[in-house]
Design an enzyme around this catalytic site. Structure first.
Site, mmCIF file in Angstrom:
data_model
loop_
_atom_site.group_PDB
_atom_site.id
_atom_site.type_symbol
_atom_site.label_atom_id
_atom_site.label_comp_id
_atom_site.label_asym_id
_atom_site.label_seq_id
_atom_site.Cartn_x
_atom_site.Cartn_y
_atom_site.Cartn_z
ATOM 1 N N ASP A 188 0.857 -1.187 0.000
ATOM 2 C CA ASP A 188 0.000 0.000 0.000
ATOM 3 C C ASP A 188 0.888 1.230 0.000
ATOM 4 O O ASP A 188 1.727 1.404 0.893
ATOM 5 C CB ASP A 188 -0.909 0.014 1.242
ATOM 6 C CG ASP A 188 -1.792 1.253 1.272
ATOM 7 O OD1 ASP A 188 -2.467 1.508 0.257
ATOM 8 O OD2 ASP A 188 -1.784 1.948 2.293
ATOM 9 N N GLU A 272 -1.288 -0.958 -6.291
ATOM 10 C CA GLU A 272 -2.398 -0.250 -6.938
ATOM 11 C C GLU A 272 -1.855 0.536 -8.126
ATOM 12 O O GLU A 272 -0.743 1.051 -8.077
ATOM 13 C CB GLU A 272 -3.068 0.699 -5.945
ATOM 14 C CG GLU A 272 -3.853 -0.014 -4.866
ATOM 15 C CD GLU A 272 -4.420 0.963 -3.843
ATOM 16 O OE1 GLU A 272 -5.662 1.051 -3.738
ATOM 17 O OE2 GLU A 272 -3.629 1.621 -3.154
ATOM 18 N N ASP A 352 -3.074 1.580 6.796
ATOM 19 C CA ASP A 352 -2.228 1.195 5.665
ATOM 20 C C ASP A 352 -1.996 -0.312 5.630
ATOM 21 O O ASP A 352 -1.959 -0.925 4.556
ATOM 22 C CB ASP A 352 -0.889 1.932 5.720
ATOM 23 C CG ASP A 352 -1.053 3.436 5.536
ATOM 24 O OD1 ASP A 352 -2.046 3.841 4.892
ATOM 25 O OD2 ASP A 352 -0.211 4.203 6.027
#
Length: 370
Positions: A188, A272, A352
């Site tokens: 993340d 991501e 997170d």
């Protein structure tokens, strides 16, 4: 056996005569690129309504300018040819709708040129590299290039502080076996520390840029007080450039080591697919995003994983990794000021870490369906 490419970057130590010729080559490449672009721009303006006629136009080559500008013959002709290839590539990207119309190059652009291997004109020999026109240039080769690797091309560049580097692009054959995805990790993105992974570990990025801000600001103030173009101004400009280059090198070194750690430990890394440009333009985020080098980090991960038959998986940027409970899957709002994810199911985790667990789960799902 599939052909693979790998680049090696080394510091160059040219003599004063060689450095002068390198700088002449930078200027010549820029001059030829701009000349060719100017003619193409004029042709485009005249014929943009007639696409068929535009396709049939024969564009100028560097050879055309050598007749008019004799000094172009002093530099490496392959470097000029590559300027044409780069313009061709940019021009085609524009017509495909993938880029804007090519822009003219200025002295503020990165100073570099690329030359190609033809009949052994580029060779690494005992602390030196043989290059077209330059002959033997001293090099600090801190890494050995395997003997079976063939040199395809070299890019010579100069930093703002006046240091010279060469990037040697090689080609080799290797059969890459795709690994089974036994060990998977989710990352993340963390604004202030690079990332938090699904094991609960933080990257702990040292924030090199922010650490240097006071010193950099002090040296930049000194620069602003000196007469532009003077000897003292040039000396001070180099001091500023050296601080910026040190930060860039520290960042790059950290990202190389961190990406190597992950590639050694895991078979797949899930991240991501973030819009870093958009994030850097967001209020108060610019310096943090620019400092940690997430884009560079992911590119390092990509090629290092690929070399070992491993995989980098990017999940959709709209996937609600932050809002989703990694235990029960329920979704709830998560404002930026709330740093702990607390769910009605009893889960209580760092936001997170919770997000990294969700990214890992989504990545495993995508790998299973691929």
């Amino acid at each position: 056996m599939a052909k693979q490419n790998k680049a090696y970057k080394f510091r160059l130590y040219p003599t004063d005569e060689q450095a002068l010729l390198i700088r002449k080559t930078f200027g010549s490449v820029r001059f030829v690129y701009n000349k060719m672009l100017a003619e193409r721009k004029e042709t485009y303006q005249n014929l943009k309504e007639d696409k068929e006629a535009l396709k049939k136009v024969k564009h100028p080559t560097p050879a055309k300018y050598k007749k008019e500008f004799e000094w172009l013959k002093e530099v490496d002709s392959l470097a000029l040819a590559n300027a044409q290839l780069n313009l061709d590539k940019a021009y085609k990207a524009f017509f495909k709708g993938n880029a804007r119309f090519p822009k003219f190059k200025s002295k503020r652009h990165k100073q570099s040129y690329t030359t190609n291997t033809v009949n052994g004109n580029i060779q690494l020999l005992d602390g030196h590299i043989k290059l077209p026109k330059l002959k033997m240039v001293k090099i600090k080769q801190h890494r050995v290039i395997p003997s079976e690797y063939k040199i395809k091309s070299c890019t010579v560049s100069m930093t703002a502080s006046g240091k010279y580097y060469i990037s040697v692009l090689t080609e080799y054959e290797k059969e890459i076996e795709r690994k089974e995805f036994e060990k998977v990790v989710g990352l993340d993105f963390a604004m202030d520390g690079l990332f938090v992974d699904s094991e609960g570990k933080k990257a702990n990025y040292p924030k090199f840029y922010r650490q240097s801000l006071d010193k950099l600001a002090k040296e930049q103030r000194k620069l602003s007080r000196k007469k532009k173009g003077s000897s003292n101004w040039h000396k001070q400009r180099i001091r500023v450039a050296e601080i910026q280059e040190k930060v860039a090198n520290q960042r790059k070194n950290f990202l190389h080591h961190k990406s190597k750690e992950l590639v050694s430990a895991f078979d797949a890394v899930i991240i991501e697919d973030l819009d870093m440009k958009g994030m850097s333009q967001a209020l108060k985020f610019g310096k943090s995003v620019a400092d940690n080098g997430w884009g560079m980090f992911t590119s390092f991960l990509q090629y290092k994983l690929k070399e070992q038959g491993k995989q980098l998986v990017k999940i959709n940027k709209w996937f609600p990794s932050t809002k989703t409970c990694s235990s029960c899957g329920s979704i709830q709002p998560m404002p930026m000021n709330i740093r702990t994810y607390a769910c009605s199911c009893g889960l209580n985790l760092d936001r997170d870490y919770n997000s990294a667990l969700n990214i890992k789960k989504e990545g495993i799902r995508l790998l299973a369906t691929a």
